[in-house]
Every structure is written in structure tokens, then in C-alpha cells.
Design a protein around this motif. Structure first.
Motif, short mmCIF file in Angstrom:
data_model
loop_
_atom_site.label_atom_id
_atom_site.label_comp_id
_atom_site.label_asym_id
_atom_site.label_seq_id
_atom_site.Cartn_x
_atom_site.Cartn_y
_atom_site.Cartn_z
N THR A 97 0.84 -1.19 0.00
CA THR A 97 0.00 0.00 0.00
C THR A 97 0.88 1.25 0.00
OG1 THR A 97 -1.61 -1.20 1.36
CG2 THR A 97 -1.83 1.20 1.26
N PRO A 98 0.63 2.19 -0.91
CA PRO A 98 1.38 3.45 -0.89
C PRO A 98 1.08 4.25 0.38
CG PRO A 98 0.30 3.14 -3.01
CD PRO A 98 -0.25 2.10 -2.07
N VAL A 99 2.14 4.79 0.98
CA VAL A 99 2.01 5.65 2.15
C VAL A 99 2.16 7.10 1.72
CG1 VAL A 99 3.06 6.27 4.36
CG2 VAL A 99 2.89 3.87 3.69
N ARG A 100 3.16 7.35 0.85
CA ARG A 100 3.40 8.69 0.32
C ARG A 100 3.91 8.54 -1.10
NH1 ARG A 100 6.92 12.47 -1.15
NH2 ARG A 100 6.56 14.62 -0.54
N VAL A 101 3.31 9.30 -2.01
CA VAL A 101 3.74 9.28 -3.40
C VAL A 101 4.14 10.69 -3.79
CG1 VAL A 101 3.12 8.71 -5.78
CG2 VAL A 101 2.12 7.41 -3.87
N GLY A 102 5.42 10.90 -4.02
CA GLY A 102 5.91 12.21 -4.41
C GLY A 102 6.68 12.12 -5.71
N ARG A 103 7.07 13.27 -6.23
CA ARG A 103 7.82 13.28 -7.49
C ARG A 103 9.24 12.73 -7.30
NH1 ARG A 103 5.50 14.88 -11.66
NH2 ARG A 103 7.37 15.25 -12.88
N ALA A 121 5.33 -10.23 8.69
CA ALA A 121 6.32 -9.15 8.55
C ALA A 121 5.64 -7.86 8.12
CB ALA A 121 7.39 -9.53 7.54
N GLU A 122 6.19 -6.75 8.60
CA GLU A 122 5.83 -5.40 8.15
C GLU A 122 7.07 -4.86 7.48
OE1 GLU A 122 3.41 -2.79 9.03
OE2 GLU A 122 1.94 -4.06 10.03
N VAL A 123 6.94 -4.45 6.23
CA VAL A 123 8.09 -3.98 5.45
C VAL A 123 7.77 -2.61 4.88
CG1 VAL A 123 9.64 -4.50 3.53
CG2 VAL A 123 8.66 -6.38 4.87
N THR A 124 8.65 -1.65 5.14
CA THR A 124 8.50 -0.31 4.59
C THR A 124 9.66 -0.06 3.63
OG1 THR A 124 7.48 0.45 6.65
CG2 THR A 124 8.29 2.15 5.15
N THR A 125 9.32 0.37 2.42
CA THR A 125 10.33 0.60 1.40
C THR A 125 10.23 2.03 0.87
OG1 THR A 125 8.83 -0.38 -0.22
CG2 THR A 125 10.58 -1.79 0.64
N THR A 126 11.37 2.56 0.47
CA THR A 126 11.45 3.89 -0.12
C THR A 126 11.97 3.73 -1.55
OG1 THR A 126 11.92 4.85 2.03
CG2 THR A 126 12.42 6.21 0.12
N HIS A 127 11.31 4.40 -2.50
CA HIS A 127 11.65 4.26 -3.91
C HIS A 127 11.85 5.62 -4.54
CE1 HIS A 127 10.04 0.07 -3.78
NE2 HIS A 127 9.34 0.60 -2.80
N VAL A 128 12.75 5.68 -5.53
CA VAL A 128 12.97 6.90 -6.30
C VAL A 128 12.86 6.56 -7.78
CG1 VAL A 128 14.43 7.94 -4.52
CG2 VAL A 128 15.48 6.63 -6.35
N PRO A 129 12.37 7.52 -8.60
CA PRO A 129 12.23 7.25 -10.03
C PRO A 129 13.57 7.38 -10.75
CG PRO A 129 11.46 9.45 -9.52
CD PRO A 129 11.82 8.83 -8.21
N ILE A 130 13.76 6.49 -11.74
CA ILE A 130 14.94 6.64 -12.61
C ILE A 130 14.47 6.71 -14.06
CG2 ILE A 130 16.51 5.50 -11.04
CD1 ILE A 130 16.41 3.08 -13.00
#
Length: 130
Positions: A97-103, A121-130
């Protein structure tokens, strides 16, 4: 060459999308087999994390596109996992589930659940666009 570009890691570990018609829905499962387990018979933690990593990336890709209209691949740059329980055999399911979607930064929270809907398990991931 032993490299087969059609055998992606998710297929290799036996991951199937819960909604096959919508594979970017951020939900998938793995039916546990002997090779998924550690010597105690419990599920290897890397299997749980791999499921979460795969579906969180898909969820980040979809969320970013919905927000910006841009097709970018969302690279995971941080992963935090809290392993809460384990099981022997059965099936594990992941729900991203998305928590925060930014540019620039998108954060996804993924739950991995086992049999009887037990939270593994609870897993939180951070992603950046390439």
C-alpha cells in the motif's frame, strides 16, 4: 548461456499475483516449498523479504504513474523489515500500500501474511524514479 531473461526473480521464487488480471495491484503470494525453508523448517526470511520487495516496487511504479502520468522505474533505495512471526509450509501473501507518493520519493508499506491471515512481517520501502 544459462541466463534466461524470461525467468525473472519473482518467477524463480514461485511468486504468483493474487489478481492475475491485474499484476500491478500490489498483491502476490508464494506457496511454500522445501527450498523456501531454513534448516528448522521455517520460511527463510529472504523469501518473505523478496515477496515484499517485488510487490512494493510494482506498487510504487503504479502509484507514481497514477500521480504523475510518467512511466519511470521506481528503484528501491531503502528497505526496513520487522519480522514478527514465521511458519512452516503453507502460503504467504503480500499486500503493498502506498504511504506517500511524491515526485522524488515514494514510500510503500507492505504486509506479509501467512496462514490464518497471521502477520509475519511489516516492510516499509522507499523508492525513487529513474
Amino acid at each position: 548461456s544459462p541466463f534466461d531473461p524470461m525467468t525473472t526473480f519473482d518467477r524463480y521464487i514461485g511468486m504468483d499475483y493474487i489478481d492475475a488480471a491485474n499484476p500491478v495491484a500490489g498483491q502476490a503470494k508464494i506457496v511454500i516449498e522445501a527450498h523456501h525453508c531454513n534448516p528448522t523448517g521455517n520460511i527463510n526470511g529472504a523469501v518473505i523479504i523478496s515477496l515484499a520487495d517485488n510487490i512494493s516496487t510494482g506498487a510504487a511504479n503504479r502509484a507514481y504513474f497514477e500521480k504523475t502520468g510518467e512511466q519511470k522505474f521506481m528503484v528501491g533505495v531503502d528497505l526496513h523489515a520487522v519480522m514478527l512471526a514465521n511458519q512452516q509450509g503453507g502460503t504467504i501473501r503480500g499486500y503493498a500500500t502506498p504511504v506517500r507518493v511524491g515526485r522524488r520519493i515514494t514510500v510503500i508499506r507492505t504486509e506479509v501474511r501467512g496462514d490464518d491471515d497471521r502477520l509475519l512481517a511489516e516492510v516499509t520501502t522507499t523508492h525513487v524514479p529513474i
